[in-house]
Design an enzyme around this catalytic site. Sequence first.
Site, PDB file in Angstrom:
ATOM      1  CE  LYS A 256      40.583  42.440  51.702  1.00  0.00           C
ATOM      2  NZ  LYS A 256      41.640  43.259  51.110  1.00  0.00           N
ATOM      3  NE  ARG A 331      43.916  43.450  40.474  1.00  0.00           N
ATOM      4  CZ  ARG A 331      45.026  44.063  40.889  1.00  0.00           C
ATOM      5  NH1 ARG A 331      46.136  43.985  40.157  1.00  0.00           N
ATOM      6  NH2 ARG A 331      45.049  44.740  42.010  1.00  0.00           N
TER       7      ARG A 331
HETATM    8  N1  BES Z   1      38.676  45.118  48.244  1.00  0.00           N
HETATM    9  C1  BES Z   1      40.069  45.309  48.256  1.00  0.00           C
HETATM   10  C2  BES Z   1      40.479  46.773  48.130  1.00  0.00           C
HETATM   11  C3  BES Z   1      40.102  47.709  49.240  1.00  0.00           C
HETATM   12  C4  BES Z   1      41.015  48.073  50.206  1.00  0.00           C
HETATM   13  C5  BES Z   1      38.855  48.303  49.276  1.00  0.00           C
HETATM   14  C6  BES Z   1      40.687  48.976  51.189  1.00  0.00           C
HETATM   15  C7  BES Z   1      38.514  49.205  50.252  1.00  0.00           C
HETATM   16  C8  BES Z   1      39.434  49.552  51.199  1.00  0.00           C
HETATM   17  C9  BES Z   1      40.708  44.582  47.089  1.00  0.00           C
HETATM   18  O1  BES Z   1      40.091  43.421  46.686  1.00  0.00           O
HETATM   19  C10 BES Z   1      42.076  44.203  47.537  1.00  0.00           C
HETATM   20  O2  BES Z   1      42.177  43.425  48.437  1.00  0.00           O
HETATM   21  N2  BES Z   1      43.085  44.776  46.907  1.00  0.00           N
HETATM   22  C11 BES Z   1      44.433  44.488  47.239  1.00  0.00           C
HETATM   23  C12 BES Z   1      45.191  44.298  45.957  1.00  0.00           C
HETATM   24  C13 BES Z   1      46.583  43.807  46.145  1.00  0.00           C
HETATM   25  C14 BES Z   1      46.572  42.395  46.674  1.00  0.00           C
HETATM   26  C15 BES Z   1      47.267  43.875  44.809  1.00  0.00           C
HETATM   27  C16 BES Z   1      44.984  45.670  48.039  1.00  0.00           C
HETATM   28  O3  BES Z   1      44.652  46.812  47.708  1.00  0.00           O
HETATM   29  O4  BES Z   1      45.693  45.439  48.986  1.00  0.00           O
HETATM   30 MN    MN Z   2      40.718  41.749  47.767  1.00  0.00          MN
END
Ligand code: BES
Ligand code: MN
Length: 477
Positions: A256, A331
């Site tokens: 990230k 997930r």
């Molecule tokens: N923990 C994140 C989701 C998240 C985003 C929580 C913003 C709180 C605030 C999750 O693990 C994630 O990174 N999701 C990705 C999924 C994508 C790669 C399909 C996302 O939402 O970008």
């Molecule tokens: Mn994530």
Amino acid sequence: MPTQLKYSTTPGKDTDIVLIVQAAQPALPDDFSKEEAAYVQEQLSQEAKLISLNRYTHRIYLVATATAKTQQAGHEALRQAGYSLLKQLKADKVAQITLVDTTNTGATTYLAEGIYLSNYQFLRYKTKDAKPSPLQTIVITGTDNTDQAVQELQHVLEAVNITRDLVNEPNSHQSAEQFSAQLEELGQEAGFKTDVLDEIKIQSLKMGGLLAVNQGSEDPPTFTIMEWKPEQPVNEKPYVLVGKGVVYDTGGLSLKPTPQSMDFMKSDMAGAAAVAGVLYAIAKNKLPLHVIGLVPATDNRPGGKAFAPGDVITMHNGLTVEVLNTDAEGRLLLADALSFAQKYHPALVFDLATLTGAAARAIGKEGLVAMGNAGEEVMSGLKKTGEQVHERLVEFPLWDEYKKHIESDIADLKNLGGADAGAISAGKFLECFTNYPWVHFDIAGVAYLHGEDSYRGKMATGAGVRLIYHYLRALAQ
Ligand code: BES
Ligand code: MN
Ligand code: ZN
């Protein structure tokens, strides 16, 4: 020491009190002088919502209520009034405040809730200038309240703040093992049972999702089972609550960016913290329900051994998953926990997870995204409770067509959906691991706030605790 809620039939003499009055027809007590009454009337005519009188031996605050569109809107206005009132109470250095309702509408509960939740602080790492709130005790009065009801409220609000503490705790002080130890401590305090499965046990259970996410970590994963089983529960089959326990989410090799993304990912265990909070409140209030909490926990990091995009993993239920993005980790470990939950033959399963940015983008910080297969009765019950506690939810569909979003060329599933409907494809993925009535709550938008929002505050909000507690409580009736 958490803020104390107490019940008293009548307010004591010369104590600081809050009178909740109807703005249109204020019922002022007899002991108001002519000057005081005239001042209050004059303030009300200017639409003042909060009026204060200094009697030198004590202060009197008036919270003016107006007719709201709905009863729930009126209750929410009171919670928010609690937030404004607390600012004044802090400025006046009030340590104990007594709430009196002159409107006979049960208003004290909601005002107390707003004050209590606004009074939350996370000061653990302040070594100077900590400024703890002077307010320590809120006294609720009135014949529409009871000792027991006030106790129950205290336990629920404590649970919300415990959840907030867990979420605000940084990963430097909260590895998966440390997190599980915190849950064990909570269990001891509240009276629910805990069992922490270690890495060896997780391996023998073949939780391939949790283990894959943990590969890049320096620390072992944990899987915590919490259980509240009273003598004679009203439910024969348990209610199971599953919480995403990613103690830190770097995204893994699909790293990230830092600003407004990785920098607050210590909060990625907010679902797990909410599950622990609900168990705390249920156990403290000794609800006659059999409830089990499941928390798969790990951090998600890049590193020599980290799982990589393109990998194929085998999950707890035997399904294979092609990992196309290591940042879609939640997930994977939730799926293992949902599959593990099958062994309890649950009556109903809820999972809570900060699962997708897509959910947050779709409806913002104003609500939870929910989806599942538990049927209309459960969903409408949840929506109703959501309105009552002002943790409102929006239902997203899990139509068959969304299954296409997660079809893999080489495995049973892939962990990444398309560019659109990201919250739904994540939910659709989870559905493949359930065989019981189930609702998934994506709390990514509401669990952690970047600016102060009334009594929800800034940072962790404890989202989901009041919603799930009150929903389950109604089932216990
Ligand atoms: N923990 C994140 C989701 C998240 C985003 C929580 C913003 C709180 C605030 C999750 O693990 C994630 O990174 N999701 C990705 C999924 C994508 C790669 C399909 C996302 O939402 O970008
Ligand atoms: Mn994530
Ligand atoms: Zn995550």
